[in-house]
Scaffold this motif. Structure first.
Motif, PDB file in Angstrom:
ATOM      1  N   ALA A 179     -68.834  33.185  66.104  1.00  0.00           N
ATOM      2  CA  ALA A 179     -68.503  32.979  67.516  1.00  0.00           C
ATOM      3  C   ALA A 179     -69.773  32.767  68.339  1.00  0.00           C
ATOM      4  CB  ALA A 179     -67.724  34.179  68.045  1.00  0.00           C
ATOM      5  N   ALA A 180     -70.806  33.582  68.057  1.00  0.00           N
ATOM      6  CA  ALA A 180     -72.056  33.459  68.802  1.00  0.00           C
ATOM      7  C   ALA A 180     -72.702  32.104  68.537  1.00  0.00           C
ATOM      8  CB  ALA A 180     -73.007  34.585  68.423  1.00  0.00           C
ATOM      9  N   PHE A 181     -72.607  31.639  67.290  1.00  0.00           N
ATOM     10  CA  PHE A 181     -73.165  30.347  66.905  1.00  0.00           C
ATOM     11  C   PHE A 181     -72.526  29.234  67.734  1.00  0.00           C
ATOM     12  CE2 PHE A 181     -73.051  26.583  64.172  1.00  0.00           C
ATOM     13  CZ  PHE A 181     -74.397  26.445  63.892  1.00  0.00           C
ATOM     14  N   ALA A 182     -71.201  29.313  67.850  1.00  0.00           N
ATOM     15  CA  ALA A 182     -70.495  28.266  68.587  1.00  0.00           C
ATOM     16  C   ALA A 182     -70.879  28.277  70.068  1.00  0.00           C
ATOM     17  CB  ALA A 182     -68.987  28.446  68.436  1.00  0.00           C
ATOM     18  N   MET A 183     -71.069  29.470  70.630  1.00  0.00           N
ATOM     19  CA  MET A 183     -71.303  29.557  72.069  1.00  0.00           C
ATOM     20  C   MET A 183     -72.775  29.372  72.447  1.00  0.00           C
ATOM     21  SD  MET A 183     -68.344  30.146  73.278  1.00  0.00           S
ATOM     22  CE  MET A 183     -68.022  31.167  74.693  1.00  0.00           C
ATOM     23  N   ALA A 184     -73.682  29.716  71.530  1.00  0.00           N
ATOM     24  CA  ALA A 184     -75.101  29.773  71.911  1.00  0.00           C
ATOM     25  C   ALA A 184     -75.621  28.415  72.350  1.00  0.00           C
ATOM     26  CB  ALA A 184     -75.921  30.308  70.746  1.00  0.00           C
TER      27      ALA A 184
ATOM     28  N   GLU B  26     -85.179  15.144  71.709  1.00  0.00           N
ATOM     29  CA  GLU B  26     -85.340  13.921  72.494  1.00  0.00           C
ATOM     30  C   GLU B  26     -85.238  12.686  71.615  1.00  0.00           C
ATOM     31  OE1 GLU B  26     -89.042  14.662  74.366  1.00  0.00           O
ATOM     32  OE2 GLU B  26     -88.157  16.214  75.630  1.00  0.00           O
ATOM     33  N   GLY B  27     -85.767  12.818  70.383  1.00  0.00           N
ATOM     34  CA  GLY B  27     -85.705  11.691  69.454  1.00  0.00           C
ATOM     35  C   GLY B  27     -84.261  11.302  69.166  1.00  0.00           C
ATOM     36  N   VAL B  28     -83.450  12.290  68.831  1.00  0.00           N
ATOM     37  CA  VAL B  28     -82.046  11.991  68.528  1.00  0.00           C
ATOM     38  C   VAL B  28     -81.350  11.455  69.772  1.00  0.00           C
ATOM     39  CG1 VAL B  28     -79.864  12.958  67.760  1.00  0.00           C
ATOM     40  CG2 VAL B  28     -81.981  13.782  66.767  1.00  0.00           C
ATOM     41  N   HIS B  29     -81.674  12.059  70.914  1.00  0.00           N
ATOM     42  CA  HIS B  29     -81.074  11.647  72.177  1.00  0.00           C
ATOM     43  C   HIS B  29     -81.403  10.185  72.475  1.00  0.00           C
ATOM     44  CE1 HIS B  29     -78.841  13.152  75.515  1.00  0.00           C
ATOM     45  NE2 HIS B  29     -79.639  12.522  76.360  1.00  0.00           N
ATOM     46  N   SER B  30     -82.650   9.792  72.227  1.00  0.00           N
ATOM     47  CA  SER B  30     -83.090   8.436  72.569  1.00  0.00           C
ATOM     48  C   SER B  30     -82.458   7.393  71.663  1.00  0.00           C
ATOM     49  CB  SER B  30     -84.600   8.339  72.476  1.00  0.00           C
ATOM     50  OG  SER B  30     -84.980   8.426  71.129  1.00  0.00           O
ATOM     51  N   THR B  31     -82.011   7.773  70.471  1.00  0.00           N
ATOM     52  CA  THR B  31     -81.342   6.799  69.611  1.00  0.00           C
ATOM     53  C   THR B  31     -79.855   6.751  69.920  1.00  0.00           C
ATOM     54  OG1 THR B  31     -81.056   8.476  67.921  1.00  0.00           O
ATOM     55  CG2 THR B  31     -82.954   7.048  67.705  1.00  0.00           C
ATOM     56  N   GLY B  32     -79.442   7.428  70.958  1.00  0.00           N
ATOM     57  CA  GLY B  32     -78.054   7.327  71.399  1.00  0.00           C
ATOM     58  C   GLY B  32     -77.149   8.414  70.870  1.00  0.00           C
ATOM     59  N   GLY B  33     -77.733   9.523  70.382  1.00  0.00           N
ATOM     60  CA  GLY B  33     -76.905  10.598  69.849  1.00  0.00           C
ATOM     61  C   GLY B  33     -76.192  11.338  70.965  1.00  0.00           C
ATOM     62  N   ARG B  34     -74.969  11.774  70.676  1.00  0.00           N
ATOM     63  CA  ARG B  34     -74.247  12.571  71.655  1.00  0.00           C
ATOM     64  C   ARG B  34     -74.627  14.036  71.490  1.00  0.00           C
ATOM     65  NH1 ARG B  34     -68.754  11.593  69.837  1.00  0.00           N
ATOM     66  NH2 ARG B  34     -69.939  11.117  67.978  1.00  0.00           N
ATOM     67  N   PHE B  35     -73.963  14.904  72.277  1.00  0.00           N
ATOM     68  CA  PHE B  35     -74.346  16.322  72.280  1.00  0.00           C
ATOM     69  C   PHE B  35     -74.287  16.914  70.872  1.00  0.00           C
ATOM     70  CE2 PHE B  35     -73.109  20.816  72.693  1.00  0.00           C
ATOM     71  CZ  PHE B  35     -74.239  21.264  73.341  1.00  0.00           C
ATOM     72  N   ILE B  36     -73.161  16.640  70.169  1.00  0.00           N
ATOM     73  CA  ILE B  36     -72.975  17.223  68.845  1.00  0.00           C
ATOM     74  C   ILE B  36     -74.088  16.773  67.899  1.00  0.00           C
ATOM     75  CG2 ILE B  36     -71.438  17.300  66.839  1.00  0.00           C
ATOM     76  CD1 ILE B  36     -70.119  18.741  68.961  1.00  0.00           C
ATOM     77  N   GLU B  37     -74.414  15.481  67.940  1.00  0.00           N
ATOM     78  CA  GLU B  37     -75.443  14.968  67.030  1.00  0.00           C
ATOM     79  C   GLU B  37     -76.824  15.515  67.394  1.00  0.00           C
ATOM     80  OE1 GLU B  37     -72.803  11.045  66.340  1.00  0.00           O
ATOM     81  OE2 GLU B  37     -74.174  11.240  68.015  1.00  0.00           O
ATOM     82  N   THR B  38     -77.083  15.636  68.677  1.00  0.00           N
ATOM     83  CA  THR B  38     -78.365  16.205  69.091  1.00  0.00           C
ATOM     84  C   THR B  38     -78.510  17.618  68.543  1.00  0.00           C
ATOM     85  OG1 THR B  38     -77.604  15.335  71.206  1.00  0.00           O
ATOM     86  CG2 THR B  38     -79.838  16.149  71.106  1.00  0.00           C
TER      87      THR B  38
ATOM     88  N   ARG C 214     -76.857  18.918  65.972  1.00  0.00           N
ATOM     89  CA  ARG C 214     -76.858  18.957  64.511  1.00  0.00           C
ATOM     90  C   ARG C 214     -78.213  18.540  63.931  1.00  0.00           C
ATOM     91  NH1 ARG C 214     -78.003  19.136  60.360  1.00  0.00           N
ATOM     92  NH2 ARG C 214     -77.062  18.573  58.370  1.00  0.00           N
ATOM     93  N   PHE C 215     -78.781  17.429  64.455  1.00  0.00           N
ATOM     94  CA  PHE C 215     -79.985  16.900  63.817  1.00  0.00           C
ATOM     95  C   PHE C 215     -81.261  17.244  64.577  1.00  0.00           C
ATOM     96  CE2 PHE C 215     -76.528  14.177  62.364  1.00  0.00           C
ATOM     97  CZ  PHE C 215     -76.684  14.339  61.002  1.00  0.00           C
ATOM     98  N   GLY C 216     -81.158  17.596  65.842  1.00  0.00           N
ATOM     99  CA  GLY C 216     -82.358  17.913  66.604  1.00  0.00           C
ATOM    100  C   GLY C 216     -82.655  19.403  66.643  1.00  0.00           C
ATOM    101  N   ALA C 217     -81.633  20.197  66.942  1.00  0.00           N
ATOM    102  CA  ALA C 217     -81.875  21.623  67.177  1.00  0.00           C
ATOM    103  C   ALA C 217     -81.613  22.474  65.936  1.00  0.00           C
ATOM    104  CB  ALA C 217     -81.003  22.107  68.335  1.00  0.00           C
TER     105      ALA C 217
END
Lengths: 294, 285
Positions: A114-119, A195-207, A209-212
């Protein structure tokens, strides 16, 4: 060397020395002030806390003799029989101990998920909505601050006696603590991959998953493991209010003065916690080792 | 839109080759990464089965929980605000004195438990195990024991928190001492100082800020744990709280919980101010 040291004019030296002494005096006064405040606080707290040293001195023999009384009678001649006598209910206690560990495990898992989902929604550097962030942080604080035994008492009333109440109570508390720790871990990440993932057009979920996520996963796991260990420890008292686990038997043994049972159960809990401590520490060290390589 | 390549396509194989270690994992790592979720899930299923969690109870349980929450509004003092305030004061007193006594006891002991200041390895080992044992027993159990020694009331709570925190703080302090830089101590020794002077001027200035931060942190967490210690009769607001839950006076429960929340937020605010003032913005925990 000496000449260069003596080359400071006498007047200047005096001024420096005076300045130094002033500084030392100032710090002395500061420490005295802190001590005085502390003493006043102690006096106030002592009144509120009904500190009664005479009572303690009178009854301290109770304390030491208590430990004498809970010690089992072990003799070299009948060592095996004595130990068997001491641990007369070993299978029952082992089952209850396993109960405690599993309650802690389930609670940690639920709370951590639950904490993982909300954090990620509560971290200032990822989530956009300020209002949502504030709300989630307050929820974490609430779950963390209300003591888990209070939750346990309420859940025992609602769900009946048994481990379900314990699991839920510890899970809520774990959710609050881990939520805070996870959020702080996310807020401390390096933002460049995000920022890298964001700049290639990633949405929140992708940012996320692959950025954070790759940056925080190992510290998440080690926080969760640490929490598991703490939950095993606090799960041992959940039984006192009827929330399952070995606490029930310990509580009964202490209240009904089954002295050797107290020491037997306590020893089992201590050994179990120590083993948990060692195992989780190993895993945590390995996890943080991986972290450094990355 | 034309894509601009920073890297010619034929080079990508070479780049991949150079960073091969980022992509290929050993078979063991693969198996572990694959098996870990299954193990975690499997253990969870086993736990549910072993504890025989009654799923049928969840529905009615949630319903009665909803009723409890409905009963909480509006929160009321139940006509004895003075009693609740006194209990809250007791709680704060328990946390404060408990932390203080634990600090005073744990501080000298931690020097005997630290690798670089312990007089002998066996002493260090013995003290470490003692601290571990004390730490392994929950504060609530210590409270039960001390209620038997000094009778019901907050004094038992103070002693319980003091004892259980001595174990935790002793361990943390000794770790802080072990991680201190040795050079300052050595230089005091080299200029002719005794061992005691070396500790005073070489070691203490380094560890004192860390220790102060940890003490404040423990004070905060003790305020939280002192709220429940009353359940076994060791003073503080826990006694009222558990009684109110047992008698289903949920409006009073809500009031007590709000009181706890406000107090803890207040204490947190003060102590994190102090902590930042002592050790700067970056906390070391």
């Amino acid at each position: 060397m000496t000449s260069s040291m003596l080359s400071v004019p006498q007047a200047r030296l005096q001024a420096l020395l005076a300045g130094y002494q002033r500084e030392v005096r100032r710090r002395r006064w500061q420490s005295l002030l802190v001590l005085a405040i502390l003493a006043i606080l102690v006096a106030i707290a002592g009144r509120f806390g009904e500190v009664d040293l005479a009572n303690l001195v009178d009854n301290i023999s109770n304390f030491t003799s208590y430990f004498g009384r809970i010690m089992p009678r072990l003799t070299v001649a009948h060592f095996g029989a004595n130990v068997a006598d001491w641990y007369w209910n070993i299978t029952g206690w082992l089952k209850l101990l396993l109960d405690t560990v599993l309650i802690a495990y389930l609670a940690t898992l639920i709370g951590a998920c639950a904490a993982f989902a909300m954090a990620f929604l509560a971290a200032a550097n990822l989530a956009s909505s300020r209002w949502l962030r504030w709300c989630i942080k307050r929820v974490f604080e609430f779950c963390r601050t209300v003591p888990d035994l209070v939750f346990a008492l309420m859940f025992v009333s609602a769900f009946g006696l048994g481990p379900l109440a314990g699991v839920l109570a510890i899970a809520i508390h774990t959710f609050g603590t881990l939520g805070k720790l996870f959020t702080e871990a996310i807020e401390n990440i390096d933002m460049k991959p995000v920022e890298g993932v964001h700049s290639t057009g990633g949405r929140f979920i992708e940012t996320v998953r692959f950025g954070a996520l790759p940056q925080v996963m190992s510290s998440f796991a080690s926080y969760a493991l640490l929490r598991f260990e703490i939950n095993v420890r606090s799960g041992s008292v959940g039984g006192m209010v009827g929330a399952g686990g070995i606490g029930q038997d310990l509580f009964v043994a202490i209240r009904k003065f089954y002295y050797t049972d107290v020491s037997a159960i306590l020893l089992m809990i201590i050994v179990c916690v120590a083993i948990m401590d060692l195992v989780t520490e190993r895993i945590r060290h390995r996890l943080s080792g991986q972290d450094k390589v990355r | 839109m034309s894509t601009r390549r920073i890297m010619p396509p034929d080079d990508s194989a070479a780049v991949l080759d150079r960073h091969r270690n980022l992509f290929s994992h050993s078979p063991l790592q693969r198996v572990l990464a694959f098996a870990a979720p299954f193990c975690i899930g499997g253990l969870a299923i086993f736990a549910v089965w072993w504890l025989s969690i009654p799923f049928s109870q969840i529905g009615p349980g949630l319903a009665s929980l909803g009723k409890f929450i409905a009963l909480m509004f509006p929160p009321s003092t139940g006509g004895h605000l003075d009693l609740l305030l006194k209990a809250m004061g007791e709680t704060l007193a328990i946390a404060f004195l408990g932390t203080l006594i634990a600090t005073v006891v744990a501080f000298p002991v931690s020097f005997l438990a630290a690798k670089n200041t312990a007089p002998h390895p066996t002493i260090r080992f013995a003290i470490r195990r003692c601290l571990d044992t004390i730490r392994g027993i929950d504060a609530l159990i210590w409270a039960l024991v001390f209620v038997g020694v000094v009778g019901l009331g907050p004094f038992a709570g103070i002693l319980a928190i003091a004892v259980s925190d001595t174990g935790a703080l002793g361990k943390l302090f000794s770790e802080a001492i072990e991680s201190a830089e040795e050079r300052a101590r050595e230089s005091v020794l080299a200029s002719g100082g005794t061992g005691l002077l070396a500790v005073r001027f070489g070691l203490l200035p380094q560890v004192l800020p860390i220790i102060a931060g940890q003490i404040l942190y423990y004070f905060e967490s003790n305020v939280r744990s002192a709220t429940i210690i009353g359940i076994v009769g060791a003073g503080g607001i826990g006694l009222q709280l558990s009684e109110q839950i047992r008698t289903y006076d949920f409006d009073q429960v809500a009031f007590a919980v709000i009181m706890i929340l406000v107090t803890v937020a207040f204490i947190d605010g003060i102590s994190s101010r102090l902590r930042f003032a002592i050790i700067g913005r970056r906390t070391v925990t």
